[in-house]
Write a protein that holds these residues in place. Structure first.
Motif, PDB file in Angstrom:
ATOM      1  N   ALA A  47     -15.836   2.220  15.597  1.00 17.66           N
ATOM      2  CA  ALA A  47     -15.773   0.958  14.848  1.00 17.66           C
ATOM      3  C   ALA A  47     -14.501   0.206  15.207  1.00 17.66           C
ATOM      4  N   LEU A  48     -14.692  -1.037  15.643  1.00 14.94           N
ATOM      5  CA  LEU A  48     -13.576  -1.816  16.187  1.00 14.94           C
ATOM      6  C   LEU A  48     -13.634  -3.237  15.660  1.00 14.94           C
ATOM      7  N   GLY A  49     -12.507  -3.760  15.194  1.00 15.61           N
ATOM      8  CA  GLY A  49     -12.470  -5.151  14.752  1.00 15.61           C
ATOM      9  C   GLY A  49     -12.357  -6.071  15.953  1.00 15.61           C
TER      10      GLY A  49
ATOM     11  N   VAL B  57     -16.423  -6.952  12.623  1.00 14.14           N
ATOM     12  CA  VAL B  57     -16.400  -5.613  13.210  1.00 14.14           C
ATOM     13  C   VAL B  57     -17.518  -5.427  14.215  1.00 14.14           C
TER      14      VAL B  57
ATOM     15  N   GLU C 160      -7.820  -6.796   1.058  1.00 11.44           N
ATOM     16  CA  GLU C 160      -6.639  -6.022   1.466  1.00 11.44           C
ATOM     17  C   GLU C 160      -5.433  -6.373   0.596  1.00 11.44           C
TER      18      GLU C 160
ATOM     19  N   PHE D 217     -12.989 -10.373   8.312  1.00 11.66           N
ATOM     20  CA  PHE D 217     -12.838 -10.064   9.726  1.00 11.66           C
ATOM     21  C   PHE D 217     -14.199  -9.673  10.296  1.00 11.66           C
TER      22      PHE D 217
ATOM     23  N   ILE E 213      -3.735 -11.896  13.073  1.00 14.18           N
ATOM     24  CA  ILE E 213      -5.134 -11.501  12.870  1.00 14.18           C
ATOM     25  C   ILE E 213      -5.321  -9.979  12.863  1.00 14.18           C
ATOM     26  N   PHE E 214      -4.213  -9.220  12.801  1.00 14.03           N
ATOM     27  CA  PHE E 214      -4.332  -7.755  12.800  1.00 14.03           C
ATOM     28  C   PHE E 214      -5.039  -7.267  11.536  1.00 14.03           C
ATOM     29  N   ARG E 215      -4.594  -7.751  10.385  1.00 14.56           N
ATOM     30  CA  ARG E 215      -5.217  -7.335   9.125  1.00 14.56           C
ATOM     31  C   ARG E 215      -5.489  -8.575   8.274  1.00 14.56           C
ATOM     32  N   THR E 216      -6.759  -8.866   8.087  1.00 13.82           N
ATOM     33  CA  THR E 216      -7.158 -10.028   7.292  1.00 13.82           C
ATOM     34  C   THR E 216      -8.195  -9.574   6.277  1.00 13.82           C
TER      35      THR E 216
ATOM     36  N   ARG F 173       0.859  -1.172   0.000  1.00 12.57           N
ATOM     37  CA  ARG F 173       0.000   0.000   0.000  1.00 12.57           C
ATOM     38  C   ARG F 173       0.892   1.217   0.000  1.00 12.57           C
TER      39      ARG F 173
ATOM     40  N   GLU G 251      -3.479   1.308  14.506  1.00 17.02           N
ATOM     41  CA  GLU G 251      -4.907   1.484  14.802  1.00 17.02           C
ATOM     42  C   GLU G 251      -5.500   0.245  15.480  1.00 17.02           C
ATOM     43  N   LEU G 252      -6.278   0.541  16.513  1.00 15.08           N
ATOM     44  CA  LEU G 252      -7.048  -0.507  17.168  1.00 15.08           C
ATOM     45  C   LEU G 252      -8.524  -0.275  16.845  1.00 15.08           C
ATOM     46  N   GLU G 253      -8.952   0.974  17.002  1.00 15.73           N
ATOM     47  CA  GLU G 253     -10.355   1.336  16.759  1.00 15.73           C
ATOM     48  C   GLU G 253     -10.406   2.709  16.113  1.00 15.73           C
ATOM     49  N   GLY G 254     -11.409   2.929  15.255  1.00 15.38           N
ATOM     50  CA  GLY G 254     -11.586   4.256  14.660  1.00 15.38           C
ATOM     51  C   GLY G 254     -12.867   4.882  15.186  1.00 15.38           C
TER      52      GLY G 254
ATOM     53  N   ARG H  91     -12.732  -7.268   3.106  1.00 15.57           N
ATOM     54  CA  ARG H  91     -11.980  -6.280   2.324  1.00 15.57           C
ATOM     55  C   ARG H  91     -10.833  -7.005   1.637  1.00 15.57           C
TER      56      ARG H  91
HETATM   57  P1  ATP Z   1      -6.692   0.761   7.621  1.00 17.53           P
HETATM   58  O1  ATP Z   1      -6.465   2.186   7.234  1.00 17.53           O
HETATM   59  O2  ATP Z   1      -5.732   0.211   8.649  1.00 17.53           O
HETATM   60  O3  ATP Z   1      -6.896  -0.171   6.461  1.00 17.53           O
HETATM   61  P2  ATP Z   1      -9.331   1.613   8.229  1.00 17.53           P
HETATM   62  O4  ATP Z   1      -9.039   2.925   8.856  1.00 17.53           O
HETATM   63  O5  ATP Z   1      -9.816   1.520   6.844  1.00 17.53           O
HETATM   64  O6  ATP Z   1      -8.077   0.663   8.415  1.00 17.53           O
HETATM   65  P3  ATP Z   1     -11.796   1.286   9.508  1.00 17.53           P
HETATM   66  O7  ATP Z   1     -12.603   1.360   8.284  1.00 17.53           O
HETATM   67  O8  ATP Z   1     -11.740   2.466  10.425  1.00 17.53           O
HETATM   68  O9  ATP Z   1     -10.321   0.821   9.155  1.00 17.53           O
HETATM   69  O10 ATP Z   1     -12.224  -0.020  10.295  1.00 17.53           O
HETATM   70  C1  ATP Z   1     -12.665  -0.004  11.617  1.00 17.53           C
HETATM   71  C2  ATP Z   1     -11.943  -1.037  12.444  1.00 17.53           C
HETATM   72  O11 ATP Z   1     -12.103  -2.326  11.856  1.00 17.53           O
HETATM   73  C3  ATP Z   1     -10.437  -0.847  12.523  1.00 17.53           C
HETATM   74  O12 ATP Z   1     -10.109   0.049  13.556  1.00 17.53           O
HETATM   75  C4  ATP Z   1      -9.956  -2.243  12.851  1.00 17.53           C
HETATM   76  O13 ATP Z   1     -10.109  -2.531  14.231  1.00 17.53           O
HETATM   77  C5  ATP Z   1     -10.928  -3.101  12.063  1.00 17.53           C
HETATM   78  N1  ATP Z   1     -10.378  -3.487  10.770  1.00 17.53           N
HETATM   79  C6  ATP Z   1     -10.371  -2.756   9.623  1.00 17.53           C
HETATM   80  N2  ATP Z   1      -9.812  -3.439   8.623  1.00 17.53           N
HETATM   81  C7  ATP Z   1      -9.447  -4.642   9.134  1.00 17.53           C
HETATM   82  C8  ATP Z   1      -8.826  -5.804   8.598  1.00 17.53           C
HETATM   83  N3  ATP Z   1      -8.482  -5.867   7.315  1.00 17.53           N
HETATM   84  N4  ATP Z   1      -8.600  -6.855   9.419  1.00 17.53           N
HETATM   85  C9  ATP Z   1      -8.959  -6.811  10.720  1.00 17.53           C
HETATM   86  N5  ATP Z   1      -9.569  -5.748  11.270  1.00 17.53           N
HETATM   87  C10 ATP Z   1      -9.810  -4.683  10.510  1.00 17.53           C
END
Ligand code: ATP
Length: 437
Positions: free
Chosen positions: A306-308, A197, A182, A195, A189-192, A100, A264-267, A180
């Motif tokens: 919004a939190l995963g 939400v 990605e 997932f 499991i941080f970014r999959t 990215r 990021e953990l939560e937005g 998504r």
């Molecule tokens: P990033 O910029 O890291 O791709 P984002 O800002 O697009 O993320 P949000 O749309 O704000 O993410 O998603 C809300 C929450 O969902 C995030 O804070 C995270 O906890 C979770 N989340 C988002 N994308 C993923 C993912 N691909 N895998 C796991 N959790 C995710």
């Protein structure tokens, strides 16, 4: 403990003790997808229950929803996802890896092979998964796997508002899968790509948006601390102007200090009236609210935390992992909050013995309806304590030979390792005191 080690140890623990397995493992796994095993599913369920409890059960201004994953494709045109849900993608000409563009290190060197100046121009890469509904695969049958649950809430705004008779400020909470495509999934499991939400849309009168945005930032930070993440491992980071989504009047991330750095953990976003207005425009349905007391009609503004749940579970695991030395022996433990621990109470007969077994079963049957329990009679008692410590079980109840005479058991605490003798007929009450909701 060195930070990269911490991640490796948590991943190993998850595999070894049946919390998380690579998906389709017998085929060599499948592209950063993961399966939750017997203990993992309990931990994840507890994380979601803790969120639901704080959002829905303990409040009278938020209700729940469970909308379908497949929705009318117009929903995603209205939300802007069809047109703009993309990430900028670059390729390294040297090693062919993709990244990215907004996640590259400042040095500009390829994070994989170290080559300098090897990146292609950025291209926009679409993140929504497409599928077809029905037997014919043509443009008319296209549907999307939802990339967020929020739109399911917006399109149900009127249904929920009229059936519950809630007045702004009020919220709608939902937990569900999102997808998504990605570019660079990873970090376990941080970014999959698939997932879960936990999202809540909080509808407020337009002028109150900024105040409620501040409120939810603090409230969400507090939730993590209350469930045991140390304050110094959390911070609130407001987005700067370039980072903000076009519709957002303010976004902050709750960041966690992961082994690879802050992330990021939560937005938490102030989405203004953008979504309701767009869904209104595209559907032709009026999604405004008539405030009878003030005799005015308005489109509510929306604050969204919004939190995963997967990402959140990872943060709880990382924050809880410890290795300690006890009387010359190493013990690994998860200092999880008891509300999150997969198993609340382990019942351990001192040894496998036909006189102890019936009492151990009696104790297990007594506790089972109240707590998630595990009964383990294999191996030495010391080893069994260690096995429970390692998966975060806060309390062990040991049935020994004295129990046969005095009808009492030993309750052992995970963190202090202290032991108390408790009569069986007071046991439920005693454990309930130690394990508040
Ligand atoms: P990033 O910029 O890291 O791709 P984002 O800002 O697009 O993320 P949000 O749309 O704000 O993410 O998603 C809300 C929450 O969902 C995030 O804070 C995270 O906890 C979770 N989340 C988002 N994308 C993923 C993912 N691909 N895998 C796991 N959790 C995710």
């Amino acid at each position: 403990m060195a930070k990269p080690d911490l991640m490796e140890r948590v991943v190993n623990l998850c595999k070894r003790r049946g919390l998380i397995f690579p998906s389709s493992e017998i085929y060599g796994g499948f592209r950063s997808t993961w399966d939750y095993g017997p203990l993992g599913v309990l931990l994840k369920r507890n994380v979601k229950d803790a969120w639901w409890r704080s959002m829905v059960q303990l409040r009278d201004d938020i209700v729940g929803l469970d909308a379908a994953i497949l929705m009318h494709p117009r929903v995603w045109e209205a939300s802007g996802h069809v047109q703009a849900f993309t990430d900028p993608l670059v390729d390294c000409r040297n090693c062919k890896e993709r990244f990215r563009a907004d996640h590259l290190p400042e040095s500009g060197a390829c994070p994989n092979c170290g080559a300098e100046g090897s990146f292609t121009e950025a291209r926009q890469f679409h993140l929504m998964f497409k599928t077809h509904v029905g037997p014919i695969e043509d443009d008319a049958s296209i549907a999307y796997l939802r990339p967020e649950t929020a739109q399911g809430i917006f399109v149900n705004f009127l249904n929920v508002q009229t059936t519950t008779r809630k007045k702004p400020p009020f919220g709608i909470a939902q937990i569900g899968k999102a997808f998504r495509n990605e570019i660079t999934p990873g970090n376990f499991i941080f970014r999959t790509r698939e997932f879960e939400v936990m999202e809540m849309e909080y509808f407020v009168p337009p002028e109150d948006g900024p105040r409620w945005y501040e409120y939810w930032c603090q409230e969400r930070l507090r939730w993590f601390v209350d469930l045991g993440i140390p304050e110094e491992q959390l911070r609130l980071r407001p987005h700067d102007a370039e980072e903000l989504s076009h519709y957002s009047a303010g976004t902050s991330d709750v960041e966690f200090s992961y082994p690879w750095g802050w992330g990021e953990l939560e937005g938490i976003a102030n989405r203004t009236d953008y979504d309701l207005k767009r869904q209104s425009e595209y559907s032709g349905q009026d999604l405004s609210y008539y405030d009878q007391d003030a005799d005015r009609r308005y489109v509510p503004h929306v604050i969204e935390p919004a939190l995963g749940s997967d990402r959140c579970m990872l943060a709880f695991l990382l924050a809880a992992y410890r290795e300690e030395e006890v009387r010359g022996e190493k013990r690994t433990l998860l200092r999880l909050d008891p509300r999150l621990a997969p198993v609340a109470v382990a019942v351990l007969p001192l040894s496998r013995n036909e006189r102890l077994n019936p009492v151990a079963h009696e104790v297990a049957d007594l506790l089972r309806p109240r707590f998630m329990i595990d009964v383990d009679d294999a191996g030495s008692i010391g080893r069994r304590y260690r096995r429970q410590d390692e998966v975060g079980t806060p309390l062990c109840v040991t049935v020994d030979f004295e129990t046969l005479d005095d009808r009492a058991v030993t309750v052992r605490d995970r963190d202090s390792m202290s032991q108390d003798r408790v009569p069986i007929d007071k046991l439920v009450e005693h454990l309930e005191e130690l394990l508040p909701q």
